[in-house]
Design a protein around this motif. Structure first.
Motif, PDB file in Angstrom:
ATOM      1  N   LEU A 157      77.459 -18.946  38.227  1.00 27.69           N
ATOM      2  CA  LEU A 157      76.195 -19.676  38.348  1.00 27.69           C
ATOM      3  C   LEU A 157      75.593 -19.489  39.733  1.00 27.69           C
ATOM      4  N   LEU A 158      76.419 -19.595  40.775  1.00 25.49           N
ATOM      5  CA  LEU A 158      75.930 -19.436  42.146  1.00 25.49           C
ATOM      6  C   LEU A 158      75.372 -18.031  42.359  1.00 25.49           C
ATOM      7  N   THR A 159      76.034 -17.027  41.822  1.00 22.57           N
ATOM      8  CA  THR A 159      75.560 -15.650  41.953  1.00 22.57           C
ATOM      9  C   THR A 159      74.199 -15.463  41.300  1.00 22.57           C
ATOM     10  N   VAL A 160      74.035 -15.996  40.108  1.00 30.15           N
ATOM     11  CA  VAL A 160      72.754 -15.855  39.391  1.00 30.15           C
ATOM     12  C   VAL A 160      71.631 -16.553  40.150  1.00 30.15           C
ATOM     13  N   LEU A 161      71.875 -17.757  40.653  1.00 25.48           N
ATOM     14  CA  LEU A 161      70.844 -18.497  41.378  1.00 25.48           C
ATOM     15  C   LEU A 161      70.427 -17.767  42.648  1.00 25.48           C
ATOM     16  N   LEU A 162      71.385 -17.218  43.380  1.00 26.76           N
ATOM     17  CA  LEU A 162      71.059 -16.494  44.609  1.00 26.76           C
ATOM     18  C   LEU A 162      70.358 -15.177  44.299  1.00 26.76           C
ATOM     19  N   ASP A 220      65.482 -26.343  28.122  1.00 25.00           N
ATOM     20  CA  ASP A 220      66.564 -26.217  27.137  1.00 25.00           C
ATOM     21  C   ASP A 220      66.804 -24.769  26.715  1.00 25.00           C
ATOM     22  N   GLY A 221      65.771 -23.946  26.775  1.00 23.38           N
ATOM     23  CA  GLY A 221      65.939 -22.552  26.381  1.00 23.38           C
ATOM     24  C   GLY A 221      66.925 -21.810  27.264  1.00 23.38           C
ATOM     25  N   LEU A 222      67.030 -22.231  28.519  1.00 28.72           N
ATOM     26  CA  LEU A 222      67.976 -21.578  29.428  1.00 28.72           C
ATOM     27  C   LEU A 222      69.421 -21.860  29.028  1.00 28.72           C
ATOM     28  N   LEU A 223      69.664 -23.014  28.413  1.00 25.97           N
ATOM     29  CA  LEU A 223      71.024 -23.332  27.977  1.00 25.97           C
ATOM     30  C   LEU A 223      71.484 -22.418  26.842  1.00 25.97           C
ATOM     31  N   LYS A 224      70.517 -21.867  26.093  1.00 23.92           N
ATOM     32  CA  LYS A 224      70.880 -20.984  24.984  1.00 23.92           C
ATOM     33  C   LYS A 224      71.391 -19.642  25.485  1.00 23.92           C
ATOM     34  N   LEU A 225      71.203 -19.374  26.793  1.00 22.58           N
ATOM     35  CA  LEU A 225      71.718 -18.125  27.350  1.00 22.58           C
ATOM     36  C   LEU A 225      73.240 -18.119  27.430  1.00 22.58           C
ATOM     37  N   VAL A 226      73.846 -19.309  27.384  1.00 23.47           N
ATOM     38  CA  VAL A 226      75.308 -19.428  27.432  1.00 23.47           C
ATOM     39  C   VAL A 226      75.802 -19.703  26.019  1.00 23.47           C
ATOM     40  N   LYS A 227      76.634 -18.827  25.505  1.00 23.02           N
ATOM     41  CA  LYS A 227      77.157 -18.993  24.147  1.00 23.02           C
ATOM     42  C   LYS A 227      78.114 -20.184  24.077  1.00 23.02           C
ATOM     43  N   PRO A 228      77.983 -21.039  23.061  1.00 23.45           N
ATOM     44  CA  PRO A 228      78.857 -22.216  22.933  1.00 23.45           C
ATOM     45  C   PRO A 228      80.248 -21.829  22.432  1.00 23.45           C
ATOM     46  N   GLN A 229      81.083 -21.424  23.352  1.00 26.14           N
ATOM     47  CA  GLN A 229      82.449 -21.068  23.005  1.00 26.14           C
ATOM     48  C   GLN A 229      83.389 -21.559  24.094  1.00 26.14           C
ATOM     49  N   GLN A 230      84.683 -21.561  23.788  1.00 28.25           N
ATOM     50  CA  GLN A 230      85.660 -22.146  24.709  1.00 28.25           C
ATOM     51  C   GLN A 230      85.683 -21.434  26.058  1.00 28.25           C
ATOM     52  N   ALA A 231      85.464 -20.128  26.064  1.00 26.68           N
ATOM     53  CA  ALA A 231      85.533 -19.363  27.311  1.00 26.68           C
ATOM     54  C   ALA A 231      84.396 -19.700  28.266  1.00 26.68           C
ATOM     55  N   THR A 232      83.329 -20.334  27.773  1.00 27.34           N
ATOM     56  CA  THR A 232      82.184 -20.660  28.632  1.00 27.34           C
ATOM     57  C   THR A 232      81.987 -22.169  28.765  1.00 27.34           C
ATOM     58  N   LEU A 255      78.710 -26.440  31.186  1.00 29.33           N
ATOM     59  CA  LEU A 255      78.657 -27.741  31.832  1.00 29.33           C
ATOM     60  C   LEU A 255      77.930 -27.661  33.173  1.00 29.33           C
ATOM     61  N   TYR A 256      78.239 -26.648  33.975  1.00 26.17           N
ATOM     62  CA  TYR A 256      77.584 -26.491  35.274  1.00 26.17           C
ATOM     63  C   TYR A 256      76.091 -26.210  35.108  1.00 26.17           C
ATOM     64  N   LEU A 257      75.741 -25.332  34.175  1.00 21.53           N
ATOM     65  CA  LEU A 257      74.334 -25.008  33.969  1.00 21.53           C
ATOM     66  C   LEU A 257      73.564 -26.224  33.471  1.00 21.53           C
ATOM     67  N   ARG A 258      74.147 -26.960  32.539  1.00 22.02           N
ATOM     68  CA  ARG A 258      73.490 -28.161  32.010  1.00 22.02           C
ATOM     69  C   ARG A 258      73.315 -29.205  33.115  1.00 22.02           C
ATOM     70  N   GLY A 259      74.355 -29.412  33.932  1.00 15.51           N
ATOM     71  CA  GLY A 259      74.262 -30.370  35.022  1.00 15.51           C
ATOM     72  C   GLY A 259      73.247 -29.954  36.067  1.00 15.51           C
ATOM     73  N   PHE A 260      73.155 -28.658  36.333  1.00 18.12           N
ATOM     74  CA  PHE A 260      72.189 -28.184  37.325  1.00 18.12           C
ATOM     75  C   PHE A 260      70.758 -28.364  36.840  1.00 18.12           C
TER      76      PHE A 260
END
Length: 404
Positions: A349-354, A252-264, A269-274
């Motif tokens: 997301l793909l860039t960060v994972l690679l 869950d701590g990794l989800l906090k890296l994405v700010k909860p705002q409309q632009a993200t 959603l992709y990070l949470r699903g992954f």
């Protein structure tokens, strides 16, 4: 019963061929060929450095015990059998014997190739490669034959019930293999032959006292096919197979890296699903670990770089279908967000994972003090990630959108 087995086997083979054509596509076959060639080269280099020792015998025993554990009894039993075939439970033994013979094919082929791979190692260790390889091969076949018989008896109600019988067999096999590699493979062959003969001598009397347990038979087959379909589901959609979702609070701590705002919105959603999905996270971690192990054992910098880029491509290619994960959910089409946010979020997301994979491979080579390989992976891998995400991924996703 023989006719029933042949009918089910024909249907099973046709179904597996359909999925195998999707799994072993042109890209995957090319990758496997390159991996096989690289593995042969690495193995040939490693063999030249090995010397007889107890640690070597222990490692080889562990490896071949692991190979022995592969391969389950494929009965192809179906749920209605518990009702419609119950009156013919005694005759069903003929069906299961055919299933046992079929189940020996793939493990037998695997054990044959792994035994042949020991030929140059036996020569390096000063043993006769022909006799050593043949003794090892026959020993592994006998141990696997015993393993399938134990799985066969697992489907029966027996007066005497062992606990963890396969684990006991694998333990005996490990000890015999260790002695064979440390002294001579003939010792392993002797142990396997005695066990097999004693077991077959007692087998008929044991089977005569047992009754077929249809419930266990069906449950074990459903579990086996479930594992197989989950593997296919990594490459293509398998009808009726639902992916499990796990909470995974430790991530869950990794989800906090994405700010909860409309632009993200899409990125969250992709990070949470992954992180919570049962498919892509496991695939990513497995390929990352396998790639790190292979990179760690290779020496020439150009070979290390080649395999690093190969695994970057494998991971990136396998993650591309994740872009369409939420297309069938109506609510995501109602989000008040810009349409271009979705591809941008997936690309990020793909860039960060690679890049995490690039850093992992770089650190692995640094631990081995391979400075040239580490630098080439860091620079070459970074350039590959940029080209893959900015060009190849966009092209593939655009082609798929046009086809739809």
């Amino acid at each position: 019963m023989i006719k029933l087995w042949r009918s089910r086997l024909r249907q099973h083979v046709q179904e597996q061929q359909k999925y195998l054509r999707l799994v072993f596509n042109d890209h995957f076959v090319l990758i496997l060929l390159i991996l096989f060639g690289g593995a042969l080269y690495a193995y040939s280099q490693i063999v030249k450095t090995l010397q007889p020792s107890g640690w070597l015998a222990l490692g080889l025993a562990l490896i071949f015990t692991g190979f022995l554990s592969l391969g389950q009894l494929a009965t192809l039993a179906e749920a209605p059998d518990q009702i419609f075939l119950l009156p013919k439970a005694e005759a069903f033994k003929t069906y299961l014997l055919k299933a046992r013979h079929y189940s020996m094919i793939l493990p037998g082929i695997l054990l044959t190739f792994t035994s042949l791979a020991m030929w140059p190692l036996f020569a390096q260790l000063g043993q006769d490669p022909a006799s050593g390889t043949m003794a090892l091969l026959v020993s592994l076949w006998l141990f696997k034959d015993l393993d399938l018989w134990l799985q066969f008896l697992q489907r029966y109600h027996l007066p005497i019930r062992w606990h963890h019988e396969r684990l006991i067999l694998l333990g005996i096999a490990f000890i015999a293999l260790f002695g064979g590699f440390y002294l001579h493979p003939a010792m392993t062959l002797l142990v396997a032959l005695i066990l097999d003969l004693v077991f077959r001598w007692q087998l008929k009397s044991v089977l005569d006292q047992g009754q077929l347990n249809f419930s266990v038979l069906i449950n074990l087959e459903e579990a086996r096919m479930g594992r197989l379909y989950r593997f296919y589901n990594l490459f293509t959609d398998v009808p009726g197979l639902a992916n499990s979702v796990h909470r995974r609070r430790y991530l869950d701590g990794l989800l906090k890296l994405v700010k909860p705002q409309q632009a993200t919105t899409w990125l969250f959603l992709y990070l949470r699903g992954f992180l919570r999905g049962g498919e892509y996270l496991g695939l990513y971690v497995r390929l990352l670990v396998i790639g790190a192990v292979i990179v760690a054992v290779l020496s020439p910098w150009w070979l290390v770089l080649g395999f690093a880029i190969l695994f970057l491509y494998m991971v990136g290619f396998q993650l591309l279908p994740f872009y369409y994960q939420y297309d069938d959910i109506v609510f995501v089409h109602l989000y008040p967000v810009a349409p271009e946010q979705k591809p941008a979020a997936f690309e990020q997301l793909l860039t960060v994972l690679l890049l995490i994979e690039v850093l992992t491979f770089t650190l692995v080579t640094l631990v081995r003090l391979q400075w040239l390989a580490a630098g080439s992976i860091f620079i070459g891998g970074g350039l590959f990630v940029w080209a893959f995400t900015r060009w190849y991924a966009r092209m593939r996703l655009k082609q798929h959108h046009v086809m739809i």
